[in-house]
Design an enzyme around this catalytic site. Structure first.
Site, PDB file in Angstrom:
ATOM      1  N   HIS A   1       0.866  -1.181   0.000  1.00 45.92           N
ATOM      2  CA  HIS A   1       0.000   0.000   0.000  1.00 45.92           C
ATOM      3  C   HIS A   1       0.905   1.233   0.000  1.00 45.92           C
ATOM      4  CE1 HIS A   1       1.106   0.078   4.208  1.00 45.92           C
ATOM      5  NE2 HIS A   1       0.583  -1.131   4.378  1.00 45.92           N
TER       6      HIS A   1
ATOM      7  N   HIS B   1       4.046   1.327   2.192  1.00 42.13           N
ATOM      8  CA  HIS B   1       5.243   0.672   1.642  1.00 42.13           C
ATOM      9  C   HIS B   1       5.875   1.555   0.553  1.00 42.13           C
ATOM     10  CE1 HIS B   1       2.908  -3.025   2.934  1.00 42.13           C
ATOM     11  NE2 HIS B   1       4.053  -3.205   3.545  1.00 42.13           N
TER      12      HIS B   1
END
Ligand code: PAF
Length: 277
Positions: A33, A36
């Site tokens: 997501h 990250h």
């Protein structure tokens, strides 16, 4: 973007660049997501080469069902990493990472017995081993983790310092959805109703934060935050603690963290905020 499945492959790929470039490494378990991707961006800003690993590490799950249900979205992850400009992805199989059953264990002392460690027995031993393996394989100059897993970051700091790994650790800020919910790979498992109420976790942390800032006692702040969550009747608060930010010991400094873990339906979510007095 190069995708490597074996240790030999990624070592060869990294060796081709190692002498000329610093290596920024983002270890993940996939289901990526924007949190990250912010780590990938930080790695790219600071290094010539950016490496990401995707490996759902079985040794850090203390619950077989949780491991089974952990979201796996490899195709989408690779697409996101490629778009974000990641150079190399390490995507090993379980057999590649654990060709034989583990016969060693790493102890993290007090830090593994509190908060997450108290509720997920053995979790940090699994994290410690897999991160040590990954650092030995990738040999990054810089390694990036999210502040959402604050205790994990402190465990890894201990690992890197005590085992003399030559990597600089970076702890990057939590990325939140517009409504405040901390981004997590587990969020996609929330039902629509649970997703709507999940931002209350951050609201509870902010309430504790505001109370501490306005001079109320830590106990009052903690109780108010727990009450806020309990009043909804859907959250099971595992812990909501105000602790020293540098080692998560009982709060007695001016640099604190408010840390929580709650279960919503069958999904366990963690969050924290830092507070400077
Ligand atoms: O934070 C995670 O995603 C994992 O715990 C890590 C650090 C990749 C180790 O498996």
């Amino acid at each position: 973007m190069q995708v490597c499945h074996s240790i030999a492959e990624i070592k060869a790929e990294i060796n081709r660049h190692f002498l000329t470039q610093s290596i920024g490494f983002v270890p993940t378990m996939g289901a990526l997501h924007d949190g990250h991707l912010s780590l990938i961006q930080s790695a790219k800003q600071e290094n010539g080469l950016t490496v990401c690993s995707i490996f759902v590490n079985p040794t850090q799950f203390n619950n077989a069902e949780d491991l089974l249900k952990y979201p796996r979205t490899v195709e989408k992850d690779l697409e996101m990493l490629s778009q974000a400009g990641c150079d190399i992805v390490f995507l090993p199989s379980e057999g590649e990472m654990y060709p034989a059953p583990l016969s060693l264990s790493i102890h993290f002392g007090h830090l593994e017995t509190i908060l997450e460690g108290a509720h997920r027995i053995g979790h940090f031993k699994g994290v410690g081993v897999v991160v040590a393996k990954l650092l030995n394989i990738v040999k990054p100059t810089h390694t990036y983790f999210g502040q959402k897993d604050l205790q994990q970051f402190l465990i890894i700091k201990q690992l890197v310092s005590q085992l003399n790994f030559e990597t600089k650790l970076r702890c990057c800020p939590i990325v939140r959805e517009k409504d405040g919910l901390a981004m997590s790979s587990r969020n996609i498992r929330l039902s629509e109703k649970e997703r709507q109420i999940a931002p209350k976790i951050y609201e509870a942390l902010l309430l504790a934060y505001a109370k501490i800032k306005s001079g109320e006692s830590l106990k009052n702040a903690q109780n108010a935050a727990i009450t806020l969550l309990n009043d909804f009747g859907v959250f099971e608060v595992e812990y909501l603690e105000i602790v020293n930010a540098d080692d998560l010991s009982p709060a007695n400094t001016t640099n604190l963290a408010i840390c929580t873990a709650v279960t919503l339906g069958s999904i366990r979510l963690i969050d924290n905020i830092l507070i400077n007095l």
